[in-house]
Scaffold this motif. Sequence first.
Motif, PDB file in Angstrom:
ATOM      1  N   VAL B  24       0.840  -1.199   0.000  1.00 53.03           N
ATOM      2  CA  VAL B  24       0.000   0.000   0.000  1.00 53.03           C
ATOM      3  C   VAL B  24       0.880   1.256   0.000  1.00 53.03           C
ATOM      4  N   GLY B  25       1.907   1.214   0.822  1.00 49.87           N
ATOM      5  CA  GLY B  25       2.812   2.364   0.927  1.00 49.87           C
ATOM      6  C   GLY B  25       3.498   2.656  -0.392  1.00 49.87           C
ATOM      7  N   ALA B  26       3.880   1.587  -1.102  1.00 45.52           N
ATOM      8  CA  ALA B  26       4.582   1.786  -2.368  1.00 45.52           C
ATOM      9  C   ALA B  26       3.662   2.384  -3.418  1.00 45.52           C
ATOM     10  N   GLY B 256      -2.004  -9.384  -2.278  1.00 42.63           N
ATOM     11  CA  GLY B 256      -1.300  -8.712  -3.363  1.00 42.63           C
ATOM     12  C   GLY B 256      -2.228  -7.994  -4.329  1.00 42.63           C
ATOM     13  N   GLY B 257      -3.420  -8.538  -4.560  1.00 37.43           N
ATOM     14  CA  GLY B 257      -4.323  -7.917  -5.521  1.00 37.43           C
ATOM     15  C   GLY B 257      -5.355  -7.036  -4.863  1.00 37.43           C
ATOM     16  N   MET B 258      -6.268  -7.686  -4.132  1.00 40.61           N
ATOM     17  CA  MET B 258      -7.411  -6.960  -3.565  1.00 40.61           C
ATOM     18  C   MET B 258      -6.986  -5.877  -2.581  1.00 40.61           C
ATOM     19  N   PHE B 259      -6.204  -6.279  -1.571  1.00 38.01           N
ATOM     20  CA  PHE B 259      -5.906  -5.302  -0.519  1.00 38.01           C
ATOM     21  C   PHE B 259      -5.066  -4.147  -1.058  1.00 38.01           C
ATOM     22  N   THR B 260      -4.099  -4.479  -1.896  1.00 38.91           N
ATOM     23  CA  THR B 260      -3.218  -3.424  -2.401  1.00 38.91           C
ATOM     24  C   THR B 260      -4.015  -2.381  -3.173  1.00 38.91           C
ATOM     25  N   ALA B 261      -4.854  -2.847  -4.108  1.00 35.68           N
ATOM     26  CA  ALA B 261      -5.602  -1.901  -4.931  1.00 35.68           C
ATOM     27  C   ALA B 261      -6.624  -1.134  -4.104  1.00 35.68           C
ATOM     28  N   PHE B 323       7.362   9.154   0.522  1.00 30.87           N
ATOM     29  CA  PHE B 323       8.611   8.452   0.853  1.00 30.87           C
ATOM     30  C   PHE B 323       8.440   6.934   0.715  1.00 30.87           C
ATOM     31  N   SER B 324       7.307   6.406   1.184  1.00 30.55           N
ATOM     32  CA  SER B 324       7.105   4.958   1.088  1.00 30.55           C
ATOM     33  C   SER B 324       6.990   4.529  -0.378  1.00 30.55           C
ATOM     34  N   SER B 325       6.472   5.400  -1.230  1.00 31.53           N
ATOM     35  CA  SER B 325       6.445   5.095  -2.668  1.00 31.53           C
ATOM     36  C   SER B 325       7.858   5.108  -3.235  1.00 31.53           C
ATOM     37  N   GLY B 326       8.625   6.079  -2.781  1.00 33.84           N
ATOM     38  CA  GLY B 326      10.020   6.158  -3.232  1.00 33.84           C
ATOM     39  C   GLY B 326      10.784   4.888  -2.903  1.00 33.84           C
ATOM     40  N   LEU B 327      10.501   4.322  -1.734  1.00 32.90           N
ATOM     41  CA  LEU B 327      11.157   3.061  -1.346  1.00 32.90           C
ATOM     42  C   LEU B 327      10.798   1.957  -2.340  1.00 32.90           C
ATOM     43  N   GLY B 328       9.503   1.868  -2.676  1.00 41.25           N
ATOM     44  CA  GLY B 328       9.043   0.812  -3.586  1.00 41.25           C
ATOM     45  C   GLY B 328       9.638   0.963  -4.976  1.00 41.25           C
TER      46      GLY B 328
END
Lengths: 107, 488
Positions: B24-26, B256-261, B323-328
């Motif tokens: 989610v963060g990424a 990986g699919g449902m929760f992330t989206a 920042f968490s997206s930057g990590l991903g």
Amino acid sequence: MALSTVAWITMILAILALPGVASVILIKSLRTEERKLRLLKEQGTIDSYPPRALRELREWAQANPNDPYAPEARERYNECVRSLREIDEPYYDWSDEEIAELETLEE
Amino acid sequence: MENSESRTAREEWGTRFGFLMAMVGAMVGAGNIWRMPFTTGQNGGGAFLIAYIILLYVVAVPGLMAETMIGRYTNRGVIGAFDQIVGSKRAGGLGLVVLLVNIAVMSYYAPIIGWALYYALHSFLMTFTQPGFEPQAFWDGFISNPALVIGLHTVTMAGVAGVLVFGIRRGIERVVKWMIPLLVFALVAVGVRGVTLPGGMEGVAFAFTPEWTYLTRGSTWVAALSQALFSTGLGWGIALTYGSYLSRYDDVPLGGGMFTAIGNTSIGLLAVFATFPIVFAFGIEPTAGSNLLFISLAQVFPELPGGAAWAVLFFVSFFFATFSSGLGITEVGVTTVSEETRLSRSGSVVAVCGIIWLLGLPSAYSSSFLDQMDFMFGSFGFPLSTLAIIALVAWKFGPERARVIDLNRNAGLYVGRWWNPVVKYVVPTVVVFILGYGVVTSIGTENQTLMILGVGLMIALLVVSTVVMSVVGDVSDSAPEPASEGGD
């Protein structure tokens, strides 16, 4: 300012469809992990496919014997069958009759 | 074909919670916190949300399942995954394209993280609530100071490297496990404060009252499609990379699919709740675009009771999201480089972050250059990357094969045959449509030259990457077999 009925409906639907579903999934996912870890700790292994998915895997492996992934499909199928025969408590919803009827595929 | 049971010895996520928060963060990033509110504002409020939710479930969720699954199945980064599934080193060229797009995107995203950091730091200094604070002048003064922006870009990349060097479990997971819950808490708190402001409910009414005519406009659906596809991070290689660190007992469809989206989009919805009531309560233009966050909202805090504390919550949460997206995004490069070269993880972190830092200097120096990079890579780079990853599952691995062998394995949610046509036809068609739409709508506009440059650059990336991977393949084919395969 009072919200119109349609705005209320849209807002509630959006909350249910997004944070509502996400919260349910999060709780469910964490609970399943907890249960998997407990079973793995107690039994050393768990069954890896639910009944419907294992049946589909078997059908696919039988229908595509020459597929480059067929050996792996058979291996994964057999691994699940062996686990189901060994373990006391399956992770998925398997009945004793269903497990007794399972046969491994020739690898 | 390599048996997936011969998984490489590499790190795994410590807990599912850590993995879910990292995913989610990424994906959440600036795209949700900053873009979703103003895109909603520009596209008919509730009508846009309806279109968005439909497309999220129909396109993004199945697509993310496919991407995460291919990561867990191959247990490798973007180049290795293509290499393994296609069975040719040359195919790794497509993985290299995904990697290069990520590096290019991070090069202009890092300065934006730096902006968020600057605003977060100033929120602690209570700058936004000082008498005579002028948001436009503050922004202009900041963005026209290249030394400051470059300095923040440097600090950002040092911070990203500092986390990534500790690896998946001790680095990324440890950070995001508290960053993402704090982000959610902050957005909820700001949202609650917003709706209790006089006039705040007008913002809620604007966001959730569907202007039905918008649903008949193609532009609303395209905007919803782009937001659903790209704000969920589908095809960026992040889900593939993070999925490759899943254990074989982990679940892909549910997590990986449902929760992330959906989790990621929920944060976007919280951002709508957090910003729109404030926007309306203070008479700000809701369609203000990218200026909404840094200029329009910054003017609110002096007038808000307890404004200093709300500014801290708002800008710190925005920094966490970026920042968490930057990590991903950076981890895609680190995983791939450490796998494909003899570099250690720390060496790969330094190399990848160093390259990103260097490539990011022009974007940090000039915000118009940053906008041009965003147009080229956002409009053409990401669709290309998404198309490459989806094609790997849809047309090479095969959706039915993927579904029966791996997707439903250890799954907490059974995925039926409906998934096959969605992954095989719907997602690729949507991505090609967005790609084509980007080209067509640029013709005859001021972006035409940039569009031609962007398309040309992507074609060049494809050609060069394929040639490079062919050469690498020839070299590795002629090299003596290594004694043993190393782990991390």
